[in-house]
Every structure is written in C-alpha cells, then in structure tokens.
Design a protein around this motif. Structure first.
Motif, mmCIF file in Angstrom:
data_model
loop_
_atom_site.group_PDB
_atom_site.id
_atom_site.type_symbol
_atom_site.label_atom_id
_atom_site.label_comp_id
_atom_site.label_asym_id
_atom_site.label_seq_id
_atom_site.Cartn_x
_atom_site.Cartn_y
_atom_site.Cartn_z
ATOM 1 N N LYS A 53 33.940 45.221 40.014
ATOM 2 C CA LYS A 53 34.698 44.628 39.106
ATOM 3 C C LYS A 53 36.002 45.435 39.225
ATOM 4 O O LYS A 53 37.131 44.972 38.954
ATOM 5 C CB LYS A 53 34.160 44.701 37.492
ATOM 6 N N GLY A 56 38.299 44.516 41.985
ATOM 7 C CA GLY A 56 38.788 42.929 41.796
ATOM 8 C C GLY A 56 37.746 41.982 42.757
ATOM 9 O O GLY A 56 38.447 40.999 43.117
ATOM 10 N N PRO A 74 39.844 41.136 47.018
ATOM 11 C CA PRO A 74 40.481 41.033 45.648
ATOM 12 C C PRO A 74 40.967 39.863 45.710
ATOM 13 O O PRO A 74 41.494 39.494 44.402
ATOM 14 C CB PRO A 74 41.576 41.915 46.029
#
Length: 124
Positions: A53, A56, A74
């Motif tokens: 997380k 990303g 990401p």
C-alpha cells in the motif's frame, strides 16, 4: 487470501503448490486489480500488505519481519514506471527468491494472474 481492491469482499483459502515456505507475500498484480496475500506468518503478511500500500502497489516478499524484495507497481498496482532493464532485474530476483522457497514453475507473474481469475469455478 484474495481481497477486493475496494475492500468489499475477501476470500480465504489454502493454496498448495505455489511455494513451500513463504512467510509473507503481497501482490497487487492481478487482472482485476484485487490484492493477493499469501503466507504462513500473519505479521509478515501484514507487513507485506502495508508495504504494498505504501508504495502504491507491487509485489512484496517478507520474511522474519524484513522486506526481502519488492517490485513497485505504482501505475494502478499492475504496471511499473521503471526502465525495462531494471524491471527485468527485479523480476529475475523475485523469481530466484521464490524458487529458493519452493516455487517450481517458470513464471510467478502468470501464477498470480491465475489466482485472481474470476472465470474459474467457485469451489465450496
């Protein structure tokens, strides 16, 4: 565990034959963009998830509360913004680390896509 990207559902299961000994593994690399968590240690799985997380999206391998390796993804959690040579190097290292832990196939990325395939029949 397969978790909906928006957190609306999750599926817990036992996976056999992926690897023999993975403590914590998280991946956002899936067709529908859902999150995959695999492992034998809840703290390592949680660390892998939190790191995924934080960056990303990506593929994260954790052991003994240490991040062993990561591939940042990401761009919607499925694509990299790295140069191709760097991405290839990161993938080869991830494959080697997974093989050290019992992965016996050639392409973990394909396996990850297969795990999240919604066209597979539900086994209850």
């Amino acid at each position: 565990m397969l978790i909906a990207r928006d957190g609306s559902w999750r599926i817990n299961t036992v996976v056999k034959g992926f690897v023999q000994n993975v403590s914590g593994f998280a991946s956002s690399y899936s067709g529908p963009g859902d999150i995959l968590l695999i492992g034998k240690n809840k703290k390592d799985m949680q660390l892998a998830f939190e790191r995924m997380k934080e960056i990303g999206g990506g593929i994260i391998l954790v052991e003994d509360q240490q991040i062993l390796h990561e591939i940042p993804l990401p761009l919607i959690g499925r694509m990299s913004n790295l140069e191709m040579n760097e991405l290839i190097h990161l993938e080869k290292k991830m494959i080697a680390l997974l093989k050290e832990r019992g992965y016996k196939y050639d392409d973990p990325a394909f396996t990850l896509y297969f795990f999240s395939a919604t066209h597979l029949p539900f086994i209850g």
